[in-house]
Write a protein that holds these residues in place. Sequence first.
Motif, mmCIF file in Angstrom:
data_model
loop_
_atom_site.group_PDB
_atom_site.id
_atom_site.type_symbol
_atom_site.label_atom_id
_atom_site.label_comp_id
_atom_site.label_asym_id
_atom_site.label_seq_id
_atom_site.Cartn_x
_atom_site.Cartn_y
_atom_site.Cartn_z
ATOM 1 N N LEU A 511 0.799 -1.222 0.000
ATOM 2 C CA LEU A 511 0.000 0.000 0.000
ATOM 3 C C LEU A 511 0.835 1.277 0.000
ATOM 4 N N PRO A 512 1.883 1.395 0.839
ATOM 5 C CA PRO A 512 2.692 2.624 0.782
ATOM 6 C C PRO A 512 3.360 2.840 -0.578
ATOM 7 N N GLU A 513 3.721 1.764 -1.249
ATOM 8 C CA GLU A 513 4.343 1.895 -2.570
ATOM 9 C C GLU A 513 3.338 2.428 -3.596
ATOM 10 N N TYR A 514 2.108 1.897 -3.554
ATOM 11 C CA TYR A 514 1.081 2.400 -4.475
ATOM 12 C C TYR A 514 0.789 3.873 -4.193
ATOM 13 N N ARG A 515 0.721 4.240 -2.917
ATOM 14 C CA ARG A 515 0.423 5.635 -2.585
ATOM 15 C C ARG A 515 1.575 6.550 -2.963
ATOM 16 N N ALA A 516 2.790 6.026 -2.941
ATOM 17 C CA ALA A 516 3.937 6.833 -3.379
ATOM 18 C C ALA A 516 3.848 7.155 -4.866
ATOM 19 N N VAL A 517 3.282 6.243 -5.644
ATOM 20 C CA VAL A 517 3.100 6.499 -7.077
ATOM 21 C C VAL A 517 2.198 7.701 -7.287
#
Length: 637
Positions: A511-517
């Motif tokens: 989830l944090p990786e997707y939100r970083a996008v």
Amino acid sequence: MRRRFEACWLWPTLLGGTLRLAHLAFAAARDPLFLHPVVDSWYHADVAHRILEKGWLLAGDGAYYKGPLYSYLLAVLFALFGDRVGVVAARLLSVALGTVSVSLVAVLGRRLGGRRAAWAAGLTAAVYGTAIHFDTTMLLVPIVTVGLLAAADLLFDSAGSPRPERSLALAGLVLGLVSVTRANGLLAVAAASIWAAAAARRGRWAGLRPGRAAALVAVPAALVVLPVASRNTFVERDPVLISWNGGINLFMGNDPAFDQTSGNWHADLAWMRLFRAPRELGLTRGADHQRFFLEQTLRRAWSDPAGGLLLLGKKAAILLGSYEIPNNRRFSEAKARSPILAVTMGRWGRFALPFGIVGPLLAAGIVLAGRSPRRPRAPILVLALAWAATPVLFFNTARYRLPAVLLALPVAAVGLVRLPAERRTIAWWRWCAAAVAAAGMVGIGLATFPERPTLPPSDELNLAVVADREGRKEEALRWRRRAAEREPDNPMARIRLADTLRALGRCEEALPEYRAVLRIPGIAADWSNAAQRSIAVCLRDLGRYDEAAEAFARFIAAHPDRPTTGGRPDFHLAGVPPLLACKARIARGEVLLAAGRRAEAVAEFARVTRDCAAADRLASTARARLRGIAVTGAPPR
């Protein structure tokens, strides 16, 4: 024509072969993917393996998606040597074909303008960095290039012969082989046939009528294409002439959203969204798929003719620019491994080898070459222009431009070597035209060179794909984590890392990786939409159904079927239902049911039956959910 061993073409050939072998040796020693085909190379290798498994007719596989000749060559090599040695054999075959191409460039220069032209053209081809690179890959570029050069040589033979039948027929045969390697070779067949008819009409060959001259080229080419077309039509029941990838490539290549400097977009929400749309609408054959995208392209061109012409002009400018566009693997990584490429493909700001120098010289040389009835250059330039039309009509990459450049080299060399002997006899206006042409190429190169080009996948991402194919999931994760750490603002690296974590059941980390996008500045809509959809899927998998429903709603509200980036429409299909939105509504309906929000779920499924009635599979799924709710209060298991 019988060849004599002359230094003017023999030494460039030896130099070209030596440089290609040396670069291959550096790649073998330093490239971690040397034995592992990726991207287009993997596609050809995969088809080759299917040929060996299913038989040489490849029955049941559907019409050929891409030209099949190279895949069949790989199948032969894999059958003879096995997979690993077969990969090496394929690369050595590319080197051999590339070396022959250097020889043909020099020979054409010799025949057009003598020994000095042979030296100039042959040495340029020998040290042309882009050619060296692709002449060591598992791609079909070397086959196309050598085929076009051989056809040009045969057409040159025919132009100087009182009985051209044999040369014209052999040229058509060779161009037929080029066409079943890449279907746009049919443009070269058409161009060569038209040239032959025009030459006959001007009386070049006594007693040979224009129609027969054209047929001498076209008929042998058609005979080569016939087995491929017959297999598609009668074995697979799909009337495709050669392959059916041209439709979607034409559509995407003429879309305002297409990134002409790299082609880096989200595979699922851009390419696969388009690719799957015809099948969702019941168009299962390759011929129907291709016709669908041809119609879409024509509809868009008709709705915005000025924008279409502007885009064609932009692509023509990029074709003449000095930036070599990669689309499978990064040139920068290849140059880091090979001192051969580091020298022959150097870059200083917006100036880059090899085309930064060769481009202006080509322009000036072709202008200065003039005309010579005794040594006709038209057939060579006709093939060069026919091949150069492909990047303009579809889209540009370095490997698509390369054959046209090598075809033009002999003609340009003639013009350049004329200077010492004939500089006082060359008309002043031709000097001016040559200077303007060369300066124009320099200007175009500076104007079209991207300041921060978006590059294709890094080696780390490609190594992760290989690890995935071989079932090494944790190793794939490590490679993708390394890629994201190296390029934190690269959406491809971030999303692929997050997708891997999600596939491993580690959604809390994903989830944090997707939100970083979503926080990457200026990100294209397909990347942000992909991240938003994956956030919804992760929340669903974690059992956070209310949050997942809201995330799916945000994805639907972004209009993923008609995304827009900064006011620019990205790959919009006309007259097509919102297929991605309907899929997301079905997923949202299911999480709403899981959250106990039955009325909202019913509304979502009912919306799908209305919005996507033309997509039978999606509409049927939604109706089945509604029936299940009506009978049991829950969807059927």
